[in-house]
Design a protein around this motif. Structure first.
Motif, mmCIF file in Angstrom:
data_model
loop_
_atom_site.group_PDB
_atom_site.id
_atom_site.type_symbol
_atom_site.label_atom_id
_atom_site.label_comp_id
_atom_site.label_asym_id
_atom_site.label_seq_id
_atom_site.Cartn_x
_atom_site.Cartn_y
_atom_site.Cartn_z
ATOM 1 N N LEU A 161 0.871 -1.169 0.000
ATOM 2 C CA LEU A 161 0.000 0.000 0.000
ATOM 3 C C LEU A 161 0.909 1.221 0.000
ATOM 4 O O LEU A 161 1.632 1.465 0.966
ATOM 5 N N LEU A 162 0.875 1.976 -1.085
ATOM 6 C CA LEU A 162 1.841 3.052 -1.327
ATOM 7 C C LEU A 162 1.100 4.381 -1.397
ATOM 8 O O LEU A 162 0.331 4.626 -2.330
ATOM 9 N N ASP A 163 1.338 5.247 -0.398
ATOM 10 C CA ASP A 163 0.551 6.472 -0.255
ATOM 11 C C ASP A 163 1.361 7.704 -0.634
ATOM 12 O O ASP A 163 2.318 8.074 0.054
ATOM 13 N N GLU A 164 0.967 8.340 -1.729
ATOM 14 C CA GLU A 164 1.543 9.601 -2.221
ATOM 15 C C GLU A 164 3.076 9.550 -2.311
ATOM 16 O O GLU A 164 3.776 10.397 -1.742
ATOM 17 N N PRO A 165 3.630 8.604 -3.047
ATOM 18 C CA PRO A 165 5.092 8.478 -3.085
ATOM 19 C C PRO A 165 5.805 9.620 -3.786
ATOM 20 O O PRO A 165 6.997 9.846 -3.533
ATOM 21 N N SER A 166 5.121 10.360 -4.669
ATOM 22 C CA SER A 166 5.812 11.418 -5.415
ATOM 23 C C SER A 166 5.702 12.788 -4.752
ATOM 24 O O SER A 166 6.276 13.757 -5.238
ATOM 25 N N LEU A 167 4.985 12.858 -3.636
ATOM 26 C CA LEU A 167 4.687 14.151 -3.016
ATOM 27 C C LEU A 167 5.961 14.908 -2.649
ATOM 28 O O LEU A 167 6.797 14.440 -1.880
ATOM 29 N N GLY A 168 6.115 16.105 -3.226
ATOM 30 C CA GLY A 168 7.223 16.986 -2.874
ATOM 31 C C GLY A 168 8.567 16.620 -3.458
ATOM 32 O O GLY A 168 9.584 17.194 -3.070
ATOM 33 N N LEU A 169 8.591 15.684 -4.410
ATOM 34 C CA LEU A 169 9.876 15.230 -4.949
ATOM 35 C C LEU A 169 10.212 15.931 -6.271
ATOM 36 O O LEU A 169 9.315 16.332 -7.025
ATOM 37 N N ALA A 170 11.503 16.017 -6.553
ATOM 38 C CA ALA A 170 11.965 16.545 -7.835
ATOM 39 C C ALA A 170 11.590 15.565 -8.944
ATOM 40 O O ALA A 170 11.466 14.362 -8.702
ATOM 41 N N PRO A 171 11.399 16.071 -10.185
ATOM 42 C CA PRO A 171 10.963 15.190 -11.284
ATOM 43 C C PRO A 171 11.837 13.952 -11.472
ATOM 44 O O PRO A 171 11.319 12.869 -11.749
ATOM 45 N N ARG A 172 13.143 14.079 -11.322
ATOM 46 C CA ARG A 172 14.019 12.917 -11.503
ATOM 47 C C ARG A 172 13.713 11.836 -10.470
ATOM 48 O O ARG A 172 13.682 10.636 -10.786
ATOM 49 N N MET A 173 13.475 12.249 -9.232
ATOM 50 C CA MET A 173 13.151 11.298 -8.185
ATOM 51 C C MET A 173 11.758 10.695 -8.389
ATOM 52 O O MET A 173 11.534 9.523 -8.086
ATOM 53 N N VAL A 174 10.833 11.497 -8.890
ATOM 54 C CA VAL A 174 9.487 10.973 -9.179
ATOM 55 C C VAL A 174 9.585 9.849 -10.199
ATOM 56 O O VAL A 174 8.978 8.775 -10.033
ATOM 57 N N ASP A 175 10.368 10.072 -11.253
ATOM 58 C CA ASP A 175 10.551 9.029 -12.274
ATOM 59 C C ASP A 175 11.132 7.762 -11.657
ATOM 60 O O ASP A 175 10.714 6.646 -11.985
ATOM 61 N N ARG A 176 12.091 7.924 -10.756
ATOM 62 C CA ARG A 176 12.725 6.767 -10.119
ATOM 63 C C ARG A 176 11.720 5.994 -9.263
ATOM 64 O O ARG A 176 11.691 4.753 -9.285
ATOM 65 N N ILE A 177 10.866 6.704 -8.545
ATOM 66 C CA ILE A 177 9.862 6.048 -7.703
ATOM 67 C C ILE A 177 8.903 5.229 -8.554
ATOM 68 O O ILE A 177 8.551 4.087 -8.222
ATOM 69 N N PHE A 178 8.495 5.764 -9.695
ATOM 70 C CA PHE A 178 7.567 5.032 -10.546
ATOM 71 C C PHE A 178 8.252 3.867 -11.255
ATOM 72 O O PHE A 178 7.605 2.861 -11.566
ATOM 73 N N GLU A 179 9.548 3.987 -11.503
ATOM 74 C CA GLU A 179 10.301 2.821 -12.001
ATOM 75 C C GLU A 179 10.266 1.697 -10.965
ATOM 76 O O GLU A 179 10.161 0.517 -11.317
ATOM 77 N N ILE A 180 10.364 2.068 -9.697
ATOM 78 C CA ILE A 180 10.314 1.070 -8.627
ATOM 79 C C ILE A 180 8.951 0.387 -8.602
ATOM 80 O O ILE A 180 8.863 -0.841 -8.436
ATOM 81 N N VAL A 181 7.879 1.149 -8.774
ATOM 82 C CA VAL A 181 6.533 0.559 -8.808
ATOM 83 C C VAL A 181 6.426 -0.459 -9.937
ATOM 84 O O VAL A 181 5.907 -1.574 -9.753
ATOM 85 N N GLU A 182 6.932 -0.107 -11.110
ATOM 86 C CA GLU A 182 6.879 -1.043 -12.241
ATOM 87 C C GLU A 182 7.723 -2.288 -11.966
ATOM 88 O O GLU A 182 7.332 -3.401 -12.333
#
Length: 238
Positions: A161-182
């Motif tokens: 259960l993953l709650d708001e993982p991209s909140l407040g992050l720089a775009p590069r880090m947001v991309d990395r978080i979504f790579e982790i989800v995939e």
């Protein structure tokens, strides 16, 4: 027919006289990603916390991998194969990266297995390995988010259960978080993803549920949700 990783039916959560969540139904398929979307205050986090056993609810049911977990406490939900990475990361700021993972590994009875998982997290998230002795409170927001996910994975969950993982992050880090989800989906770990960035969430999800004022406004495939102009304008602004 496979058993759902998570099945929520008729969920109702109250805060005093206020019905914050009203009759919510949602499913997460085994190894699938379901995105839970909606504007701020729509009831997304409340729904996720109820599914995790961390929020009491007035009505409805929660089934996890075929087991009725309605009313179960968070510890029982963890034992059923569920882990949560909460909104705001909530890492233990005064502990090191390694200590955060060690504490999370306390739920694993086999000490050797816990040590192996800790090493695995350092390998999966190299920045954590590099900063293993650094206090978690000194990490950047993106690094703290990686630590929060790694900490959740220490229990070896089948559903995250993953709650708001991209909140407040720089775009590069947001991309990395979504790579982790995939990557987690590719490994067969199911994910219920609460996310404000609807466009990115729909890119990685298999199914999506949109909440509005505590109730389900729409549910379907990402393509179906993205094609609805009314939903895009009302609830899905990233």
């Amino acid at each position: 027919m496979s058993v759902a990783a998570l099945e929520v039916r008729g969920l109702e959560v109250r805060y005093g006289p206020v019905r914050a969540v009203r009759g919510v139904d949602l499913d997460v398929a085994p190894g699938g990603v379901t995105a839970l979307l909606g504007a701020n205050g729509a009831g997304k986090t409340t729904t996720l916390m109820a599914a995790a056993g961390a929020r009491r609810f007035a009505a409805g049911s929660v089934t996890i991998f075929g087991r009725d977990m309605t009313g179960a406490d968070p510890e029982a939900v963890v034992r059923a194969g569920v882990a949560i990475s909460p909104e705001g990361r909530r890492v233990f700021a005064s502990l090191s990266v390694e200590e955060n993972l060690t504490v999370a590994g306390a739920v694993v009875p086999d000490r050797a297995l816990a040590r192996g998982r800790r090493a695995e997290m350092m390998e999966r998230f190299p920045i954590l390995g590099e900063r293993r002795r650094q206090l978690a409170g000194l990490l950047s927001g993106g690094e703290q988010q990686m630590l929060a996910v790694a900490r959740a994975l220490m229990s070896g969950p089948r559903l995250l259960l993953l709650d708001e993982p991209s909140l407040g992050l720089a775009p590069r880090m947001v991309d990395r978080i979504f790579e982790i989800v995939e990557a987690l989906r590719a490994e067969g770990i199911a994910v219920l993803l609460v996310e404000q960035n609807a466009a990115l969430a729909l890119e990685v999800a298999d199914r999506a549920v949109v909440l509005a004022n505590g109730a389900v406004a729409a549910a379907g495939t990402p393509a179906e949700i993205a094609d609805d102009a009314l939903l895009r304008s009302a609830y899905l602004a990233a």
